[in-house]
Design a protein around this motif. Sequence first.
Motif, short mmCIF file in Angstrom:
data_model
loop_
_atom_site.label_atom_id
_atom_site.label_comp_id
_atom_site.label_asym_id
_atom_site.label_seq_id
_atom_site.Cartn_x
_atom_site.Cartn_y
_atom_site.Cartn_z
N ILE A 185 0.81 -1.22 0.00
CA ILE A 185 0.00 0.00 0.00
C ILE A 185 0.85 1.28 0.00
CG2 ILE A 185 -1.94 -1.13 1.13
CD1 ILE A 185 -1.10 0.13 3.76
N THR A 186 2.15 1.13 -0.07
CA THR A 186 3.05 2.29 -0.12
C THR A 186 3.85 2.26 -1.42
OG1 THR A 186 4.85 1.14 1.02
CG2 THR A 186 3.24 2.31 2.39
N PRO A 187 4.50 3.35 -1.78
CA PRO A 187 5.30 3.37 -3.01
C PRO A 187 6.43 2.34 -3.02
CG PRO A 187 4.88 5.60 -2.26
CD PRO A 187 4.39 4.71 -1.17
N ASN A 188 6.74 1.79 -1.87
CA ASN A 188 7.80 0.79 -1.81
C ASN A 188 7.43 -0.53 -2.49
OD1 ASN A 188 9.83 2.20 -0.06
ND2 ASN A 188 8.07 2.26 1.32
N ARG A 189 6.19 -0.62 -2.98
CA ARG A 189 5.79 -1.84 -3.68
C ARG A 189 6.59 -2.08 -4.96
NH1 ARG A 189 1.52 1.62 -3.62
NH2 ARG A 189 1.04 2.76 -5.54
N LYS A 190 7.34 -1.09 -5.38
CA LYS A 190 8.21 -1.29 -6.55
C LYS A 190 9.26 -2.36 -6.29
CE LYS A 190 11.31 2.49 -5.21
NZ LYS A 190 11.86 3.82 -5.58
N ILE A 191 9.42 -2.75 -5.04
CA ILE A 191 10.35 -3.83 -4.70
C ILE A 191 10.00 -5.11 -5.46
CG2 ILE A 191 9.01 -4.60 -2.70
CD1 ILE A 191 11.57 -5.31 -1.31
N PHE A 192 8.71 -5.29 -5.75
CA PHE A 192 8.27 -6.51 -6.42
C PHE A 192 8.67 -6.56 -7.89
CE2 PHE A 192 5.26 -5.95 -2.85
CZ PHE A 192 5.53 -7.12 -2.17
N THR A 193 9.19 -5.46 -8.42
CA THR A 193 9.69 -5.45 -9.80
C THR A 193 11.19 -5.69 -9.86
OG1 THR A 193 10.09 -3.04 -9.81
CG2 THR A 193 7.88 -3.80 -10.44
N ASP A 194 11.81 -5.83 -8.70
CA ASP A 194 13.26 -6.05 -8.63
C ASP A 194 13.54 -7.55 -8.67
OD1 ASP A 194 15.96 -6.20 -8.09
OD2 ASP A 194 15.92 -4.64 -6.55
N LYS A 195 14.27 -7.99 -9.67
CA LYS A 195 14.58 -9.41 -9.80
C LYS A 195 15.37 -9.93 -8.60
CE LYS A 195 14.64 -9.35 -14.88
NZ LYS A 195 15.45 -9.56 -16.09
N SER A 196 16.12 -9.04 -7.97
CA SER A 196 16.93 -9.45 -6.81
C SER A 196 16.05 -9.94 -5.67
CB SER A 196 17.79 -8.28 -6.33
OG SER A 196 18.70 -7.88 -7.33
N LEU A 197 14.81 -9.43 -5.60
CA LEU A 197 13.90 -9.88 -4.55
C LEU A 197 13.65 -11.38 -4.66
CD1 LEU A 197 11.85 -9.45 -2.24
CD2 LEU A 197 10.13 -8.96 -3.99
N TYR A 198 13.49 -11.85 -5.86
CA TYR A 198 13.16 -13.27 -6.07
C TYR A 198 14.38 -14.17 -5.87
CZ TYR A 198 9.06 -10.87 -7.62
OH TYR A 198 7.97 -10.04 -7.64
N VAL A 199 15.54 -13.61 -6.14
CA VAL A 199 16.77 -14.33 -5.80
C VAL A 199 16.89 -14.42 -4.28
CG1 VAL A 199 19.29 -14.34 -5.96
CG2 VAL A 199 17.92 -13.57 -7.91
N ALA A 200 16.56 -13.32 -3.60
CA ALA A 200 16.60 -13.30 -2.14
C ALA A 200 15.59 -14.29 -1.54
CB ALA A 200 16.31 -11.89 -1.62
N ILE A 201 14.40 -14.34 -2.14
CA ILE A 201 13.39 -15.30 -1.67
C ILE A 201 13.88 -16.72 -1.86
CG2 ILE A 201 11.08 -16.22 -2.13
CD1 ILE A 201 10.20 -13.38 -2.82
#
Length: 513
Positions: A185-201
């Motif tokens: 619900i905040t502008p930080n949702r752009k994190i979900f477009t970062d491929k590094s997030l899925y590597v981190a997951i």
Amino acid sequence: MKDQNPKQPAEYISLVSFLILKVVLSFVLVNSMYELHRDEFLHLDQANHLAAGFTSVPPLTSLFSWLIKAFGNSYFMVKLIPALFGACTIFYCWKIVDFLKGNLLAKCLVAVACVCSSLLRLNTLYQPNSFDVLAWTAIFYYLLKYFDKNEARYLYAFAVFVALGFLNKYNILFLIMGLLPAIIITPNRKIFTDKSLYVAILLALVIISPNVIWQISHHFPVLIHMKALQSTQLVYVNRIDFFIGQFLFFISSIFFLLAGIGSLIFYKEFRKYNWIIFTYIITLLVFSYFKAKDYYALGLYPVLLAFGAVYLSRVLAKKYVLTGLLFVFNIGSFIYLLPLLMPVYSSAQIIARHKRFERVGALRWEDGKNHELPQDYADMQGWKELAALVDTAYGKVKDKSTLLIRADNYGQAGAINYYSKYTNINALSYNADYMYWFKMDKPIKDLILIEWSGDEDPQRKREQPLFDKITKIGELKNPYAREKGAAVFLLEGAKKEVTGIIKSEIEAEKNDH
């Protein structure tokens, strides 16, 4: 190259001083009459049964226990580990303040706020809770850094602490349940477009995979454990008391807490971090819905205290009298409340001040009733006495290879194994993880039985037909111990069917769980 920042030495000295103070207070503010806590014994025994999972907790605690055992298994080492986790929590709060460009005053404020709070008590007990708070604090820090710098390394560090937090205590899933909608619900949702997030997951999943596989292969004992917890303890949780407890934990540091919450809502410079306050609110609501214990949410607060310290340091800039009064209130109120927060009083002193403890709910146990002592304090007494009784029985047995020591609960079993003078003693129980540690590879000839007070068969008439001789060695006399009245029996000359009966009882207990 010379250090060009003259403030750095003062900051390093201040930080190290607070970290040392945190560790030292974890020892000196505990009355010497108290022994280890019943839960600590179970965690310590897990070092002897390393596995990818346990019915009571995830496996990370067992690795810390293995480390404690490697360094001598002393009382000092048992208490040092959670104290160090508490010191590391202060370190991350210091880092959060540094990230917010807070000055040395802000860093000292947050350190004092953490020390003068219930976190100090939490860090005296060798339980998963201390690392849980540390993991939550580190997670907030690395997310702050990522949202600011957009560098993948912070996401990987975030993922590692999520994974370690999961392997320490499944409680961290509640934080994830709060974080996800707060970020969306905040502008930080752009994190979900970062491929590094899925590597981190993926990294986090790899780290936790042994425990997940263990849970699957054992038919998710964590769900059964939670169901039992819900029916025996959480059923007595009052939602209003849960929210009251959130502020009582930090009553001495209440100005920092309120400043942290308020600044994240109203202070313009901190509004870009509003995902933190959303996470705080959502996570508390989730905890409340599930009627969780109030201390489950403690990990939410160090980051709020850090924001509050920075805000107050700016408001109080060059206002030396007000700053001094803030320190005086924080430290002074903590000292006043110290007997309610830390086990500095003996049992007799607490009973003599019964009303003071009762007024703040300190005497209410998990059964929802008031008792003479706080439950944790009653759980830290009588164990050495019980172990000595079992040692007496153990010394009478000639063939130790065919002896079984069966305690009534995990606290008794673990305490006997920890405090016994015999290094090869192995007390077990049909309770918690102990039920999976039986090795019935030889017929049982002798049995040492520990039964708690209130047993309907104090003369062991049930066992008389199955043994040649039954001797009552003694019972625990400590009037302040929760285990008062626990009796130790030596049963000698077991009939052939005894081994089969015990195996059947073990299987029945496993099926019930």
